[in-house]
Design an enzyme around this catalytic site. Structure first.
Site, PDB file in Angstrom:
ATOM      1  N   SER A 128       0.919  -1.373   0.018  1.00 48.63           N
ATOM      2  CA  SER A 128      -0.061  -0.029  -0.065  1.00 48.63           C
ATOM      3  C   SER A 128       0.973   1.159   0.200  1.00 48.63           C
ATOM      4  O   SER A 128       2.250   1.274   0.372  1.00 48.63           O
ATOM      5  CB  SER A 128      -0.746   0.125   1.142  1.00 48.63           C
ATOM      6  OG  SER A 128      -1.358   1.386   1.267  1.00 48.63           O
ATOM      7  N   TYR A 141      -2.000  -0.682  10.227  1.00 57.12           N
ATOM      8  CA  TYR A 141      -1.929  -0.894   8.902  1.00 57.12           C
ATOM      9  C   TYR A 141      -0.859  -0.582   8.254  1.00 57.12           C
ATOM     10  O   TYR A 141      -0.130  -1.559   7.619  1.00 57.12           O
ATOM     11  CB  TYR A 141      -3.039  -0.270   8.223  1.00 57.12           C
ATOM     12  CG  TYR A 141      -3.340  -0.551   6.797  1.00 57.12           C
ATOM     13  CD1 TYR A 141      -3.944  -1.832   6.084  1.00 57.12           C
ATOM     14  CD2 TYR A 141      -3.096   0.382   5.681  1.00 57.12           C
ATOM     15  CE1 TYR A 141      -3.990  -2.008   4.823  1.00 57.12           C
ATOM     16  CE2 TYR A 141      -3.043   0.350   4.361  1.00 57.12           C
ATOM     17  CZ  TYR A 141      -3.729  -0.954   4.049  1.00 57.12           C
ATOM     18  OH  TYR A 141      -3.980  -1.163   2.511  1.00 57.12           O
ATOM     19  N   ALA A 143       2.172  -0.197   9.741  1.00 57.93           N
ATOM     20  CA  ALA A 143       3.258  -0.918  10.265  1.00 57.93           C
ATOM     21  C   ALA A 143       3.145  -2.388   9.344  1.00 57.93           C
ATOM     22  O   ALA A 143       4.210  -2.778   9.036  1.00 57.93           O
ATOM     23  CB  ALA A 143       2.938  -1.030  11.757  1.00 57.93           C
TER      24      ALA A 143
HETATM   25  N1  LIG Z   1      -8.498  -0.362  -1.933  1.00 60.13           N
HETATM   26  C1  LIG Z   1      -7.500   0.405  -1.736  1.00 60.13           C
HETATM   27  O1  LIG Z   1      -7.471   1.797  -1.783  1.00 60.13           O
HETATM   28  C2  LIG Z   1      -6.185  -0.184  -1.209  1.00 60.13           C
HETATM   29  C3  LIG Z   1      -5.077   0.608  -1.313  1.00 60.13           C
HETATM   30  C4  LIG Z   1      -3.801   0.359  -1.038  1.00 60.13           C
HETATM   31  C5  LIG Z   1      -3.574  -1.098  -0.834  1.00 60.13           C
HETATM   32  N2  LIG Z   1      -4.710  -1.983  -0.862  1.00 60.13           N
HETATM   33  C6  LIG Z   1      -4.725  -3.369  -0.804  1.00 60.13           C
HETATM   34  O2  LIG Z   1      -5.388  -3.894  -1.674  1.00 60.13           O
HETATM   35  C7  LIG Z   1      -5.483  -5.341  -1.152  1.00 60.13           C
HETATM   36  C8  LIG Z   1      -6.813  -5.760  -1.649  1.00 60.13           C
HETATM   37  O3  LIG Z   1      -7.759  -4.858  -1.151  1.00 60.13           O
HETATM   38  P1  LIG Z   1      -9.040  -4.337  -1.845  1.00 60.13           P
HETATM   39  O4  LIG Z   1      -9.108  -2.999  -1.616  1.00 60.13           O
HETATM   40  O5  LIG Z   1      -9.451  -5.406  -3.009  1.00 60.13           O
HETATM   41  O6  LIG Z   1      -9.935  -4.795  -0.622  1.00 60.13           O
HETATM   42  P2  LIG Z   1     -11.434  -5.721  -0.651  1.00 60.13           P
HETATM   43  O7  LIG Z   1     -11.982  -5.650   0.798  1.00 60.13           O
HETATM   44  O8  LIG Z   1     -12.290  -5.583  -1.826  1.00 60.13           O
HETATM   45  O9  LIG Z   1     -10.818  -7.240  -0.774  1.00 60.13           O
HETATM   46  C9  LIG Z   1     -10.020  -8.060   0.341  1.00 60.13           C
HETATM   47  C10 LIG Z   1     -10.111  -9.165  -0.058  1.00 60.13           C
HETATM   48  O10 LIG Z   1      -9.645 -10.069   1.083  1.00 60.13           O
HETATM   49  C11 LIG Z   1     -10.125 -11.186   1.514  1.00 60.13           C
HETATM   50  N3  LIG Z   1      -9.736 -11.527   3.026  1.00 60.13           N
HETATM   51  C12 LIG Z   1      -9.707 -10.657   4.029  1.00 60.13           C
HETATM   52  N4  LIG Z   1      -9.359 -11.421   5.103  1.00 60.13           N
HETATM   53  C13 LIG Z   1      -8.751 -12.718   4.667  1.00 60.13           C
HETATM   54  C14 LIG Z   1      -8.144 -13.598   5.090  1.00 60.13           C
HETATM   55  N5  LIG Z   1      -7.994 -13.715   6.306  1.00 60.13           N
HETATM   56  N6  LIG Z   1      -7.955 -14.780   4.273  1.00 60.13           N
HETATM   57  C15 LIG Z   1      -7.915 -14.805   2.933  1.00 60.13           C
HETATM   58  N7  LIG Z   1      -8.922 -13.476   2.275  1.00 60.13           N
HETATM   59  C16 LIG Z   1      -9.124 -12.578   3.196  1.00 60.13           C
HETATM   60  C17 LIG Z   1     -11.561 -10.587   1.824  1.00 60.13           C
HETATM   61  O11 LIG Z   1     -12.613 -11.582   1.741  1.00 60.13           O
HETATM   62  C18 LIG Z   1     -11.519  -9.608   0.278  1.00 60.13           C
HETATM   63  O12 LIG Z   1     -12.226 -10.695  -0.867  1.00 60.13           O
HETATM   64  C19 LIG Z   1      -5.301  -5.346   0.344  1.00 60.13           C
HETATM   65  O13 LIG Z   1      -3.913  -6.058   0.635  1.00 60.13           O
HETATM   66  C20 LIG Z   1      -5.254  -3.843   0.451  1.00 60.13           C
HETATM   67  O14 LIG Z   1      -4.558  -3.772   1.822  1.00 60.13           O
HETATM   68  C21 LIG Z   1      -5.945  -1.631  -1.086  1.00 60.13           C
END
Ligand SMILES: NC(=O)c1ccc[n+]([C@@H]2O[C@H](COP(=O)([O-])OP(=O)(O)OC[C@H]3O[C@@H](n4cnc5c(N)ncnc54)[C@H](O)[C@@H]3O)[C@@H](O)[C@H]2O)c1
Length: 238
Positions: A128, A141, A143
């Protein structure tokens, strides 16, 4: 499309960035396994139930994905977010965020490594912007994601003699349910002098498919000399 379909493992494939990534790899003709706690993976993806923070669950899931003896691409996308003032973080929340966002990729990479090695494959971790530069109100988050960024770079160095590449993508604000969760918590109680930092980005939003496209590049042969990279896709936020 590659000559032979690659075996691709995507965690977090049930929603957001992971969903878009798994769908993209299916479109490319690859054999895709989607690991998640929720089953809503795209059509054409083999769903494997997996809690990435639990070693037993991860090992069982990787056993399914590696039945053919190889994993060509591992995309660690699953993640959870934390938002709020530092003093409000409970120990349980700290542990939950670190279990999914940092220990998760560790467990999945360790279990998958023998099969990635068999394919001289590669790994893309979704960290991220918070894992690259400081962000307010996301200390647990940040960290965990900062840890994931350095885990990626250190492992890339360790595996480089074997030709196994490990890269990270640091997205800014992507249009997914995780972000909606954060914006709900943006209240007047926060200090705007630092909270505004969360808004520092080119106007518009990043689509999940745009992060998937970055994963496509890093996992491709065109990136065969790219390892230990931390690619910001953040509109200038970081
Ligand atoms: N959306 C943003 O703005 C953003 C920005 C920076 C980083 N990210 C990172 O991108 C990644 C995806 O996030 P997203 O925005 O698509 O979110 P999202 O909530 O749409 O998807 C996250 C997915 O992870 C799954 N998940 C959660 N806990 C889990 C576990 N214990 N085991 C297996 N699966 C699990 C959820 O069921 C979900 O399908 C994450 O790592 C997030 O930190 C997102």
């Amino acid at each position: 499309m590659s000559q032979q379909p690659r075996v691709v493992v995507v965690t977090g494939a049930a929603s957001g960035i992971g969903h878009a990534t798994a769908a993209m790899f299916v479109e490319m003709g690859e054999t895709v396994f989607g690991l998640d706690i929720a089953p809503t993976v795209p059509d054409g993806v083999t769903y494997v139930e997996c809690n990435v923070g639990d070693r037993g669950s991860v090992e069982a899931a990787i056993e399914v994905c590696s039945a053919g003896g190889r994993i060509d691409v591992l995309a660690n996308v699953a993640g959870v977010v934390q938002f709020g003032r530092f003093e409000t973080i409970t120990e349980a929340e700290w542990d939950r965020v670190h279990a999914v966002d940092l220990k998760g990729p560790f467990l999945v990479m360790q279990a998958a490594l023998p099969f990635i090695r068999a394919a001289t494959g590669n790994i893309v971790n979704v960290s991220s912007v918070a894992g690259r530069v400081p962000q307010p109100y996301t200390t647990a988050y940040s960290a965990a994601k900062g840890g994931l960024t350095m885990l990626t770079r250190s492992l890339a160095l360790e595996l480089s003699p074997e030709g196994i590449r490990v890269n990270a993508i640091c997205p800014g604000t992507v249009d997914t349910p995780i972000v909606a969760e954060v914006f709900e918590k943006l209240t007047d109680d926060l200090d705007t002098r630092v909270a505004d930092r969360l808004m520092m980005m080119l106007s518009g939003t990043i689509a999940p498919a745009e992060i998937a496209a970055a994963i496509r590049y890093l996992s491709s042969q065109e990136a065969k000399f790219v390892t230990g990279a931390v690619l910001a896709v953040d509109g200038g936020m970081g």
